[in-house]
Scaffold this active site. Structure first.
Site, mmCIF file in Angstrom:
data_model
loop_
_atom_site.group_PDB
_atom_site.id
_atom_site.type_symbol
_atom_site.label_atom_id
_atom_site.label_comp_id
_atom_site.label_asym_id
_atom_site.label_seq_id
_atom_site.Cartn_x
_atom_site.Cartn_y
_atom_site.Cartn_z
ATOM 1 N N ARG A 1 0.862 -1.441 0.015
ATOM 2 C CA ARG A 1 -0.272 0.057 -0.233
ATOM 3 C C ARG A 1 0.431 1.512 -0.081
ATOM 4 N NH1 ARG A 1 -2.258 -3.342 4.533
ATOM 5 N NH2 ARG A 1 -1.383 -1.502 5.377
ATOM 6 N N LYS B 1 14.313 -16.499 5.402
ATOM 7 C CA LYS B 1 14.597 -17.742 6.281
ATOM 8 C C LYS B 1 13.583 -19.048 6.036
ATOM 9 C CE LYS B 1 12.326 -16.724 10.693
ATOM 10 N NZ LYS B 1 11.920 -15.258 10.810
ATOM 11 N N GLU C 1 22.829 -13.239 5.338
ATOM 12 C CA GLU C 1 23.237 -13.681 6.588
ATOM 13 C C GLU C 1 21.506 -12.836 7.641
ATOM 14 O OE1 GLU C 1 24.887 -14.151 9.417
ATOM 15 O OE2 GLU C 1 26.780 -13.654 8.147
ATOM 16 N N GLY D 1 19.683 -12.367 13.093
ATOM 17 C CA GLY D 1 19.397 -11.797 12.972
ATOM 18 C C GLY D 1 20.422 -10.458 13.004
ATOM 19 N N ILE E 1 23.781 -11.529 14.235
ATOM 20 C CA ILE E 1 24.566 -12.100 15.408
ATOM 21 C C ILE E 1 25.447 -12.471 13.205
ATOM 22 C CG2 ILE E 1 25.793 -14.599 16.179
ATOM 23 C CD1 ILE E 1 22.929 -14.154 17.683
ATOM 24 N N ASP F 1 9.810 -21.551 13.012
ATOM 25 C CA ASP F 1 10.872 -20.572 12.980
ATOM 26 C C ASP F 1 12.110 -21.369 13.485
ATOM 27 O OD1 ASP F 1 12.208 -17.631 12.720
ATOM 28 O OD2 ASP F 1 12.999 -18.375 14.493
ATOM 29 N N LYS G 1 15.231 -22.078 10.541
ATOM 30 C CA LYS G 1 16.860 -22.021 11.093
ATOM 31 C C LYS G 1 17.386 -22.682 10.570
ATOM 32 C CE LYS G 1 15.421 -17.544 13.231
ATOM 33 N NZ LYS G 1 14.356 -16.791 13.861
#
Length: 441
Positions: free
Chosen positions: A43, A103, A127, A132, A134, A199, A203
């Site tokens: 939007r 991810k 990365e 995050g 790291i 999640d 990862k």
């Protein structure tokens, strides 16, 4: 270097702000200025909090933006599988470099992106997809390529780590800790992806692929969430000098036929308080890497949030922009090993099992016999009255008692079969809790 930004939510907005605030430094590091060619959003008229960007740059035509000849790098922070996959494949096949934090897509179909990058000759960097800010994936992909990684164990979901840390600190139950996490903004309104382990599983697939030079997808990862972890489990872990964490564990070793293979799993587990991961609290992430020559390495920091994730995104942007300016390409995907993924039943682990049993003579002998039949060795046994402390009693003539058993290492299938048989015994009122134990007794 001109960027097409796909998405301008929490992370995308931070990317725009950092590009504006650090423009001079970024240009100096790259050797050319970075400019935003366009920002694809759902939007156009949405209030974006006074972002320092020309409103004319916003568009709803993501594909048209990607296809523009003046776009060098595509940055994707919208998430999801489609249309992100189609857009990124289009960009990569056209020779553009791609930076993504997606991810779910990488775990679902990272192979398609890598194939498109090889076809078009551009870079694919991600990365920000795991942990995050790291710096984790590039060390696995580049710094440790001269070594043989044997195991990766990590806390890679901040929401579940906050919940379990709160349960450990206060003795709260899961629902109460989840409510606190939601109020503080650590948990989404629908926390399913976090608390059910989806999640973390995505990862884990990415980490395993990089560590073991093999394509591992989300479907290859054994996944369990934390919704069944109780305050009693946490208290029992404390009594053993342990804490409970949602771990992603990727390891390489011989399978049942003696062939080298990988095992990838996500589940809650007890780890000793002396383990480096035990002290990782709040919503922080940490990953513990074990390699033949380097030994043990640990990566720690904030694993989520707009600013930390944007930091990782811009780090990748600098890398791919430098490569394009120099006319070179980063090392391509390393999947030469092509190791098979072992079924969860072959994974070697230990169990912590809490049983509510009849309180009468011969019960312990019968329970031990079940473990023996499945070739599972018992490491420790604690016994106490149901609802009371583990004081070594519980051998009287009536009522119920609690048996807490910790096993030695055995195949997960053998441990699961043991639990199934225990559930069928008349003397076992219930199997109150089953948790894996990692990291040494």
């Amino acid at each position: 270097m001109r960027l097409a930004l796909l998405g301008c939510g929490t992370v995308g907005a931070e990317v725009v702000r950092l590009l504006h605030e650090q423009s001079a430094d970024l240009a100096a590091r790259i050797g050319a200025p970075l400019e935003i060619a366009g920002i694809a959003v759902r939007r156009i008229g949405r209030d974006r909090g006074g972002l320092p960007v020309d409103p004319a740059l916003f568009t709803t035509d993501a594909l048209g933006l990607i296809k523009r000849d003046d776009v060098d790098v595509v940055v994707e922070v919208i998430g999801g599988i489609e249309p992100a996959r189609s857009w990124l494949v289009e960009a990569l096949r056209a020779g553009k470099s791609v930076v993504t934090a997606n991810k779910a897509l990488l775990a679902e179909d990272g192979g398609a992106l890598h194939d498109a990058a090889a076809e078009g000759g551009g870079d694919l960097y991600y990365e920000a997809a795991v942990a995050g800010a790291i710096p984790l994936l590039r060390p696995l992909r580049e710094s440790l390529h001269g070594d043989r990684i044997t195991r990766v164990t990590g806390i890679v979901n901040g929401t579940t780590n906050f919940i379990l840390s709160a349960m450990h600190a206060s003795g709260a139950g899961f629902a109460e800790a989840l409510e606190e996490a939601t109020e503080l903004g650590y948990a989404e309104a629908d926390p399913t992806a976090d608390v059910e382990g989806f999640d973390a599983a995505a990862k884990a697939a990415i980490l395993a692929s990089l560590a073991f030079h093999s394509r591992v997808g989300a479907a290859d990862v054994h996944r369990e969430g934390i919704t069944e972890v109780t305050a009693a489990d946490v208290a029992s872990a404390k009594a053993m000098g342990h804490t409970i964490k949602l771990l992603c564990i990727a390891a390489r070793g011989a399978d049942g036929q003696g062939r080298e293979a990988v095992s990838v799993r996500v589940h809650p587990a007890m780890i000793p308080l002396t383990h480096p991961l035990a002290s990782v609290g709040d919503a922080f992430n940490a990953v513990f890497v074990e390699a033949d020559a380097a030994g043990q390495l640990m990566f720690y920091g904030r694993g989520a949030g707009g600013a930390p994730t944007a930091s990782a995104v811009l780090g990748d942007v600098v890398a791919v922009a430098r490569n394009r300016l120099a006319g070179v390409r980063a090392a391509s995907e390393s999947a030469y090993a092509d190791l098979p993924v072992r079924p969860m039943g072959e994974a070697l682990t230990r169990y912590h099992i809490s049983l509510d049993v009849a309180d009468r003579p011969g019960v312990l002998e019968a329970v031990a016999g079940v473990f023996a039949r499945h070739h599972v060795s018992i490491a420790t046994v604690r016994q106490g009255p149901a609802g009371g402390g583990n004081d070594g009693g519980g051998n009287g003539g009536g009522g119920d008692a609690i048996l807490v058993i910790v096993t030695h290492v055995a195949p997960d299938a053998a441990l699961a079969a043991t639990v199934r048989e225990l559930r069928g015994l008349d003397i076992v009122r219930s199997v109150a809790s089953v948790l894996r134990v990692e990291g040494g007794l």
